[in-house]
Write a protein that holds these residues in place. Structure first.
Motif, PDB file in Angstrom:
ATOM      1  N   LEU A 141      11.778   5.771  37.039  1.00  0.00           N
ATOM      2  CA  LEU A 141      11.948   5.009  35.798  1.00  0.00           C
ATOM      3  C   LEU A 141      10.724   4.144  35.511  1.00  0.00           C
ATOM      4  CD1 LEU A 141      15.654   3.788  35.948  1.00  0.00           C
ATOM      5  CD2 LEU A 141      14.699   5.599  34.541  1.00  0.00           C
ATOM      6  N   ALA A 142      10.480   3.909  34.236  1.00  0.00           N
ATOM      7  CA  ALA A 142       9.386   3.046  33.802  1.00  0.00           C
ATOM      8  C   ALA A 142       9.721   1.586  34.112  1.00  0.00           C
ATOM      9  CB  ALA A 142       9.170   3.220  32.301  1.00  0.00           C
ATOM     10  N   PRO A 143       8.711   0.722  34.125  1.00  0.00           N
ATOM     11  CA  PRO A 143       8.977  -0.713  34.311  1.00  0.00           C
ATOM     12  C   PRO A 143       9.899  -1.242  33.213  1.00  0.00           C
ATOM     13  CG  PRO A 143       6.621  -0.254  34.426  1.00  0.00           C
ATOM     14  CD  PRO A 143       7.289   1.007  33.970  1.00  0.00           C
ATOM     15  N   ARG A 144      10.532  -2.376  33.486  1.00  0.00           N
ATOM     16  CA  ARG A 144      11.412  -2.999  32.493  1.00  0.00           C
ATOM     17  C   ARG A 144      10.641  -3.286  31.217  1.00  0.00           C
ATOM     18  NH1 ARG A 144      16.180  -5.494  34.220  1.00  0.00           N
ATOM     19  NH2 ARG A 144      16.504  -5.400  36.446  1.00  0.00           N
ATOM     20  N   ARG A 145      11.373  -3.217  30.101  1.00  0.00           N
ATOM     21  CA  ARG A 145      10.800  -3.498  28.794  1.00  0.00           C
ATOM     22  C   ARG A 145      11.088  -4.937  28.388  1.00  0.00           C
ATOM     23  NH1 ARG A 145       7.002  -0.286  27.943  1.00  0.00           N
ATOM     24  NH2 ARG A 145       7.458   1.803  28.604  1.00  0.00           N
ATOM     25  N   CYS A 146      10.231  -5.468  27.547  1.00  0.00           N
ATOM     26  CA  CYS A 146      10.393  -6.814  27.005  1.00  0.00           C
ATOM     27  C   CYS A 146      11.718  -6.898  26.242  1.00  0.00           C
ATOM     28  CB  CYS A 146       9.217  -7.112  26.077  1.00  0.00           C
ATOM     29  SG  CYS A 146       9.338  -8.678  25.184  1.00  0.00           S
ATOM     30  N   LEU A 147      12.344  -8.048  26.289  1.00  0.00           N
ATOM     31  CA  LEU A 147      13.598  -8.254  25.560  1.00  0.00           C
ATOM     32  C   LEU A 147      13.407  -8.195  24.049  1.00  0.00           C
ATOM     33  CD1 LEU A 147      15.155 -11.271  27.510  1.00  0.00           C
ATOM     34  CD2 LEU A 147      15.886  -8.880  27.581  1.00  0.00           C
ATOM     35  N   LEU A 148      12.190  -8.484  23.580  1.00  0.00           N
ATOM     36  CA  LEU A 148      11.968  -8.605  22.139  1.00  0.00           C
ATOM     37  C   LEU A 148      11.171  -7.466  21.507  1.00  0.00           C
ATOM     38  CD1 LEU A 148      11.246 -12.429  22.080  1.00  0.00           C
ATOM     39  CD2 LEU A 148      13.302 -11.275  21.298  1.00  0.00           C
ATOM     40  N   CYS A 149      10.148  -6.961  22.199  1.00  0.00           N
ATOM     41  CA  CYS A 149       9.266  -6.001  21.522  1.00  0.00           C
ATOM     42  C   CYS A 149       9.170  -4.657  22.233  1.00  0.00           C
ATOM     43  CB  CYS A 149       7.877  -6.590  21.346  1.00  0.00           C
ATOM     44  SG  CYS A 149       6.932  -6.698  22.879  1.00  0.00           S
ATOM     45  N   HIS A 150       9.796  -4.513  23.344  1.00  0.00           N
ATOM     46  CA  HIS A 150       9.870  -3.248  24.078  1.00  0.00           C
ATOM     47  C   HIS A 150       8.572  -2.807  24.737  1.00  0.00           C
ATOM     48  CE1 HIS A 150      13.940  -3.088  22.773  1.00  0.00           C
ATOM     49  NE2 HIS A 150      13.573  -3.134  21.515  1.00  0.00           N
ATOM     50  N   ARG A 151       7.558  -3.676  24.782  1.00  0.00           N
ATOM     51  CA  ARG A 151       6.401  -3.390  25.633  1.00  0.00           C
ATOM     52  C   ARG A 151       6.831  -3.684  27.065  1.00  0.00           C
ATOM     53  NH1 ARG A 151       1.865  -6.576  22.236  1.00  0.00           N
ATOM     54  NH2 ARG A 151       3.317  -8.200  22.793  1.00  0.00           N
ATOM     55  N   PRO A 152       6.035  -3.304  28.057  1.00  0.00           N
ATOM     56  CA  PRO A 152       6.400  -3.669  29.430  1.00  0.00           C
ATOM     57  C   PRO A 152       6.580  -5.188  29.547  1.00  0.00           C
ATOM     58  CG  PRO A 152       4.653  -2.027  29.449  1.00  0.00           C
ATOM     59  CD  PRO A 152       4.835  -2.460  28.005  1.00  0.00           C
ATOM     60  N   ALA A 153       7.678  -5.597  30.157  1.00  0.00           N
ATOM     61  CA  ALA A 153       8.016  -7.024  30.240  1.00  0.00           C
ATOM     62  C   ALA A 153       6.932  -7.829  30.946  1.00  0.00           C
ATOM     63  CB  ALA A 153       9.355  -7.199  30.948  1.00  0.00           C
ATOM     64  N   ASN A 154       6.350  -7.259  32.011  1.00  0.00           N
ATOM     65  CA  ASN A 154       5.340  -8.019  32.746  1.00  0.00           C
ATOM     66  C   ASN A 154       4.097  -8.280  31.892  1.00  0.00           C
ATOM     67  OD1 ASN A 154       4.506  -5.330  32.791  1.00  0.00           O
ATOM     68  ND2 ASN A 154       3.810  -5.401  34.919  1.00  0.00           N
ATOM     69  N   VAL A 155       3.762  -7.377  30.955  1.00  0.00           N
ATOM     70  CA  VAL A 155       2.615  -7.570  30.068  1.00  0.00           C
ATOM     71  C   VAL A 155       2.882  -8.746  29.124  1.00  0.00           C
ATOM     72  CG1 VAL A 155       1.270  -6.525  28.184  1.00  0.00           C
ATOM     73  CG2 VAL A 155       1.876  -5.167  30.211  1.00  0.00           C
ATOM     74  N   CYS A 156       4.067  -8.765  28.505  1.00  0.00           N
ATOM     75  CA  CYS A 156       4.410  -9.870  27.597  1.00  0.00           C
ATOM     76  C   CYS A 156       4.519 -11.199  28.343  1.00  0.00           C
ATOM     77  CB  CYS A 156       5.711  -9.565  26.860  1.00  0.00           C
ATOM     78  SG  CYS A 156       5.517  -8.308  25.571  1.00  0.00           S
ATOM     79  N   ALA A 157       5.102 -11.164  29.546  1.00  0.00           N
ATOM     80  CA  ALA A 157       5.245 -12.402  30.318  1.00  0.00           C
ATOM     81  C   ALA A 157       3.876 -12.971  30.685  1.00  0.00           C
ATOM     82  CB  ALA A 157       6.070 -12.140  31.574  1.00  0.00           C
ATOM     83  N   ARG A 158       2.986 -12.108  31.168  1.00  0.00           N
ATOM     84  CA  ARG A 158       1.654 -12.563  31.580  1.00  0.00           C
ATOM     85  C   ARG A 158       0.893 -13.136  30.384  1.00  0.00           C
ATOM     86  NH1 ARG A 158       0.678  -8.873  35.053  1.00  0.00           N
ATOM     87  NH2 ARG A 158       0.128  -7.254  33.565  1.00  0.00           N
ATOM     88  N   ALA A 159       0.989 -12.480  29.232  1.00  0.00           N
ATOM     89  CA  ALA A 159       0.271 -12.926  28.033  1.00  0.00           C
ATOM     90  C   ALA A 159       1.023 -14.022  27.273  1.00  0.00           C
ATOM     91  CB  ALA A 159       0.030 -11.731  27.106  1.00  0.00           C
ATOM     92  N   GLN A 160       2.241 -14.330  27.700  1.00  0.00           N
ATOM     93  CA  GLN A 160       3.109 -15.296  27.011  1.00  0.00           C
ATOM     94  C   GLN A 160       3.196 -14.958  25.528  1.00  0.00           C
ATOM     95  OE1 GLN A 160       1.612 -19.196  28.136  1.00  0.00           O
ATOM     96  NE2 GLN A 160       2.606 -19.042  30.134  1.00  0.00           N
ATOM     97  N   THR A 161       3.465 -13.671  25.257  1.00  0.00           N
ATOM     98  CA  THR A 161       3.537 -13.140  23.903  1.00  0.00           C
ATOM     99  C   THR A 161       4.645 -13.803  23.088  1.00  0.00           C
ATOM    100  OG1 THR A 161       2.762 -11.028  24.765  1.00  0.00           O
ATOM    101  CG2 THR A 161       3.751 -10.988  22.579  1.00  0.00           C
ATOM    102  N   HIS A 162       5.743 -14.125  23.744  1.00  0.00           N
ATOM    103  CA  HIS A 162       6.903 -14.698  23.058  1.00  0.00           C
ATOM    104  C   HIS A 162       7.219 -16.064  23.659  1.00  0.00           C
ATOM    105  CE1 HIS A 162       7.307 -10.589  21.708  1.00  0.00           C
ATOM    106  NE2 HIS A 162       7.363 -10.197  22.968  1.00  0.00           N
TER     107      HIS A 162
END
Length: 182
Positions: A141-162
């Motif tokens: 399985l792929a890594p978990r997706r972001c709760l909001l935008c469906h990119r990889p969650a770790n990418v959004c978390a690291r960049a503090q996208t949301h």
């Protein structure tokens, strides 16, 4: 009184040292359970963004997750040797020792995470009897997706996208959608 009662939540920010200490404590608890039982271990926590890990929202979400995983174990007639909830200021945790192959338990846990309306908010780790965690990658399985935008969650978390507020609103929406259908 129910130990998972939302009214009992610590409802305070957790410092980084507290969070790191809680992770070490969880690993020690897991190792002690593995040494005692020498079987597959389920370790349940939540995906909880922000500094406040134990609040009424996370308590409600954890209670629903615990109910879902224990119901699954009863429906599947899993041989459960021990199960326990740890309501902590760093977030609720649950452990279940199951005398089954870790791969079988991981497959069932992943299905639960994928099919349940709020399963995306759960972190159901499955450790084999030697203490190895079976990852999503291990089962293709792929890594978990972001709760909001469906990119990889770790990418959004690291960049503090949301913002934390955006993520918490989404978690609340997911809880409300779940409780409205059950």
């Amino acid at each position: 009184m129910n130990t998972l009662s939302p009214a009992l939540a610590a409802n305070r920010p957790i410092s980084l040292p507290e969070l790191l200490t809680s992770r070490e404590s969880r690993q020690s608890r897991q190792q002690a359970w593995l040494a005692r039982h020498q079987v597959t271990l389920i370790s349940l926590t939540l995906v909880a963004p922000g500094a406040v890990k134990d609040n009424p929202l996370t308590r409600k979400l954890f209670a629903l997750a615990w109910q879902a995983i224990t119901s699954l174990s009863q429906q599947q007639c899993w041989p459960v040797l021990q199960q326990e909830i740890f309501p902590l200021p760093t977030g609720c945790e649950g452990l279940i020792a199951v005398d089954l192959p870790a791969e079988q338990v991981k497959d069932a846990a992943l299905l639960l995470e994928l099919k349940h309306p709020q399963g995306r908010l759960w972190d159901i780790d499955v450790l084999d009897a030697s203490g190895q965690i079976l990852s999503r990658r291990d089962v293709g399985l792929a890594p978990r997706r972001c709760l909001l935008c469906h990119r990889p969650a770790n990418v959004c978390a690291r960049a503090q996208t949301h913002s934390i507020d955006q993520l918490l609103v989404q978690m609340e929406l997911m809880l409300n959608a779940t409780t409205a259908t059950h």
